[in-house]
Design a protein around this motif. Structure first.
Motif, short mmCIF file in Angstrom:
data_model
loop_
_atom_site.label_atom_id
_atom_site.label_comp_id
_atom_site.label_asym_id
_atom_site.label_seq_id
_atom_site.Cartn_x
_atom_site.Cartn_y
_atom_site.Cartn_z
N PRO A 112 0.82 -1.21 0.00
CA PRO A 112 0.00 0.00 0.00
C PRO A 112 0.86 1.26 0.00
O PRO A 112 1.99 1.26 0.46
CB PRO A 112 -0.79 -0.12 1.31
CG PRO A 112 0.02 -1.01 2.17
CD PRO A 112 0.73 -1.96 1.26
N CYS A 113 0.29 2.30 -0.54
CA CYS A 113 0.94 3.61 -0.53
C CYS A 113 0.59 4.31 0.78
O CYS A 113 -0.58 4.39 1.16
CB CYS A 113 0.45 4.43 -1.73
SG CYS A 113 1.05 6.13 -1.75
N SER A 114 1.60 4.82 1.45
CA SER A 114 1.38 5.36 2.79
C SER A 114 0.62 6.68 2.75
O SER A 114 -0.01 7.06 3.73
CB SER A 114 2.71 5.53 3.52
OG SER A 114 3.57 6.32 2.71
N THR A 115 0.68 7.37 1.65
CA THR A 115 0.06 8.69 1.61
C THR A 115 -1.27 8.71 0.87
O THR A 115 -1.97 9.71 0.89
CB THR A 115 1.00 9.71 0.93
OG1 THR A 115 1.16 9.33 -0.45
CG2 THR A 115 2.35 9.72 1.60
N ASP A 116 -1.61 7.62 0.19
CA ASP A 116 -2.86 7.59 -0.57
C ASP A 116 -3.41 6.16 -0.55
O ASP A 116 -2.88 5.28 -1.20
CB ASP A 116 -2.63 8.04 -2.01
CG ASP A 116 -3.92 8.18 -2.80
OD1 ASP A 116 -4.94 7.59 -2.38
OD2 ASP A 116 -3.93 8.87 -3.83
N ARG A 117 -4.47 5.97 0.23
CA ARG A 117 -4.93 4.60 0.43
C ARG A 117 -5.62 4.00 -0.79
O ARG A 117 -5.95 2.83 -0.81
CB ARG A 117 -5.87 4.54 1.65
CG ARG A 117 -5.08 4.60 2.96
CD ARG A 117 -5.97 4.26 4.13
NE ARG A 117 -7.04 5.25 4.28
CZ ARG A 117 -7.98 5.18 5.21
NH1 ARG A 117 -8.01 4.15 6.05
NH2 ARG A 117 -8.92 6.11 5.30
N ARG A 118 -5.87 4.83 -1.83
CA ARG A 118 -6.40 4.26 -3.06
C ARG A 118 -5.29 3.56 -3.83
O ARG A 118 -5.50 2.53 -4.46
CB ARG A 118 -6.95 5.37 -3.96
CG ARG A 118 -8.15 6.07 -3.43
CD ARG A 118 -8.43 7.29 -4.27
NE ARG A 118 -7.29 8.21 -4.29
CZ ARG A 118 -7.27 9.34 -4.99
NH1 ARG A 118 -8.30 9.66 -5.76
NH2 ARG A 118 -6.23 10.12 -4.94
N ALA A 119 -4.13 4.13 -3.76
CA ALA A 119 -3.02 3.65 -4.61
C ALA A 119 -2.32 2.45 -3.99
O ALA A 119 -2.34 2.25 -2.78
CB ALA A 119 -2.03 4.78 -4.83
N SER A 120 -1.71 1.64 -4.84
CA SER A 120 -0.82 0.61 -4.32
C SER A 120 0.39 0.50 -5.23
O SER A 120 0.32 0.77 -6.42
CB SER A 120 -1.55 -0.73 -4.20
OG SER A 120 -1.90 -1.21 -5.46
N TYR A 121 1.48 0.12 -4.62
CA TYR A 121 2.70 -0.08 -5.36
C TYR A 121 2.82 -1.53 -5.77
O TYR A 121 2.40 -2.43 -5.03
CB TYR A 121 3.91 0.29 -4.50
CG TYR A 121 4.11 1.77 -4.30
CD1 TYR A 121 4.73 2.54 -5.27
CD2 TYR A 121 3.68 2.39 -3.13
CE1 TYR A 121 4.91 3.90 -5.08
CE2 TYR A 121 3.86 3.75 -2.93
CZ TYR A 121 4.47 4.50 -3.91
OH TYR A 121 4.65 5.85 -3.73
N ALA A 122 3.38 -1.75 -6.93
CA ALA A 122 3.87 -3.08 -7.27
C ALA A 122 5.37 -3.03 -7.04
O ALA A 122 6.05 -2.12 -7.53
CB ALA A 122 3.56 -3.43 -8.71
N SER A 123 5.88 -3.98 -6.28
CA SER A 123 7.32 -3.96 -6.02
C SER A 123 7.92 -5.34 -6.28
O SER A 123 7.30 -6.37 -6.00
CB SER A 123 7.60 -3.50 -4.59
OG SER A 123 7.59 -4.58 -3.71
N LEU A 124 9.10 -5.34 -6.82
CA LEU A 124 9.81 -6.59 -7.11
C LEU A 124 10.13 -7.31 -5.82
O LEU A 124 10.63 -6.72 -4.87
CB LEU A 124 11.12 -6.29 -7.84
CG LEU A 124 11.15 -6.23 -9.35
CD1 LEU A 124 12.59 -6.08 -9.82
CD2 LEU A 124 10.52 -7.47 -9.93
N THR A 125 9.85 -8.60 -5.80
CA THR A 125 10.34 -9.41 -4.67
C THR A 125 11.76 -9.86 -4.97
O THR A 125 12.26 -9.66 -6.06
CB THR A 125 9.47 -10.65 -4.48
OG1 THR A 125 9.59 -11.47 -5.65
CG2 THR A 125 8.02 -10.29 -4.28
N GLU A 126 12.36 -10.49 -3.98
CA GLU A 126 13.71 -11.01 -4.21
C GLU A 126 13.68 -12.07 -5.31
O GLU A 126 14.56 -12.12 -6.17
CB GLU A 126 14.25 -11.62 -2.91
CG GLU A 126 15.69 -12.02 -3.03
CD GLU A 126 16.44 -11.77 -1.72
OE1 GLU A 126 15.88 -11.08 -0.84
OE2 GLU A 126 17.57 -12.28 -1.59
N ALA A 127 12.62 -12.88 -5.30
CA ALA A 127 12.49 -13.89 -6.35
C ALA A 127 12.40 -13.23 -7.72
O ALA A 127 12.94 -13.73 -8.70
CB ALA A 127 11.27 -14.77 -6.10
N GLY A 128 11.71 -12.09 -7.77
CA GLY A 128 11.59 -11.37 -9.03
C GLY A 128 12.94 -10.87 -9.51
O GLY A 128 13.29 -11.00 -10.69
N VAL A 129 13.70 -10.30 -8.59
CA VAL A 129 15.05 -9.83 -8.94
C VAL A 129 15.89 -11.01 -9.42
O VAL A 129 16.59 -10.91 -10.43
CB VAL A 129 15.72 -9.16 -7.72
CG1 VAL A 129 17.16 -8.83 -8.04
CG2 VAL A 129 14.96 -7.91 -7.30
#
Lengths: 162, 162
Positions: free
Chosen positions: A87-104
């Motif tokens: 989740p985005c800390s400043t906007d609860r509508r938004a979310s981040y997609a982030s690479l996991t270690e497995a993704g890297v």
DNA sequence: CGTTGATGTTTGCGCGAACAACTTTCTACA
DNA sequence: TGTAGAAAGTTGTTCGCGCAAACATCAACG
């Protein structure tokens, strides 16, 4: 005269052929790693972003996929454990997609072959100076046809060229 | 060091952006004429072929669509009256797709705008010599990544510009 | 503080394309 | 001439993606 024999058509066709043909060659490596072209594009955009994360809509903007398309891609990648939503800390509508270690790791594993592919089918075919000229021309076109390609990277002011 | 920050990735990304961005711009004119990008690609390949016709599998080879994909596209275009199937006199398995007069007319109608689009988003951005160099480089790559792009043409290579 | 409109993301639905299986026809070979 | 295998095209199935609607949240304004 044949109205369908115009140098502009030839030029455009050439560009399209090169792009799709090149993509087809690179695809082999992607599928060998269990990824589609879209999957790879998504992962690499994340990898090249600060902290390996990007908001969903910025991801959409960078990949020429619709926002709903990105939702599905991230669904798949998340199911495979390569990406995770946070989740985005400043906007609860938004979310981040982030690479996991497995993704890297997945990216890191296929990267050598991918770079070799680009060399084989593209960069090594051209002399260094020829390549530089080619890229300069591509940038010229890119700046016109994709003014918003840098979304999520920076806030860039776009100037109309009149 | 960041392993995902390689000039080859940048080069490849640039080419992809240009190609998809340009295609997106050209698409507006296609859809205004009631055609998809694939429809247009199919029609123009026919238009640029001898007698405005091509065997189904050659069409597939030239368009990077699968043969089943071509079957469906030609189904659609035939339903719209833009294309018509006709049997091959020497091979009863094969059939030709050939442009109808309506198909020629549809292409002729959108061609001026299409050529103007290519100018606007591509060729007019470059100096004549720069464009020539660019196309030469594209040919170099095309000849490697798409050795079979001329299937069904069998004739000569295009005239080299300059 | 409640309402209205804007923004970020996800879901319902339909279309379009690939893959594989199938039919018909051609070609090779004994 | 008869059979095997290849080739051209079509069809069944599945799946990815875009569009539009829905949902959740934010920002503005009285």
């Amino acid at each position: 005269m044949d109205p369908f024999d115009d140098p502009r058509l030839t030029a455009m066709g050439l560009l399209a052929e090169v792009s799709t043909g090149l993509a087809a060659q690179l695809n082999k490596t992607f599928s060998a790693a269990g990824l589609s072209e879209v999957d790879f594009e998504t992962l690499i955009r994340l990898a090249r972003s600060p902290q390996h994360k990007l908001r969903m809509s910025d991801l959409a903007g960078q990949t020429s996929l619709s926002t709903s398309g990105i939702t599905r891609v991230v669904d798949r990648l998340e199911r495979e454990g390569l990406v995770q939503r946070c989740p985005c800390s400043t906007d609860r509508r938004a979310s981040y997609a982030s690479l996991t270690e497995a993704g890297v790791n997945r990216l890191t594993a296929l990267m050598p072959q991918h770079l070799e592919d680009i060399d084989t089918w593209f960069t090594s075919l051209l002399a260094p100076e020829q390549l530089a000229t080619f890229l300069e021309t591509l940038r010229t076109i890119r700046d016109v046809v994709r003014p918003c390609a840098t979304a999520g990277v920076e806030r860039v002011e776009q100037v109309t060229t009149g």
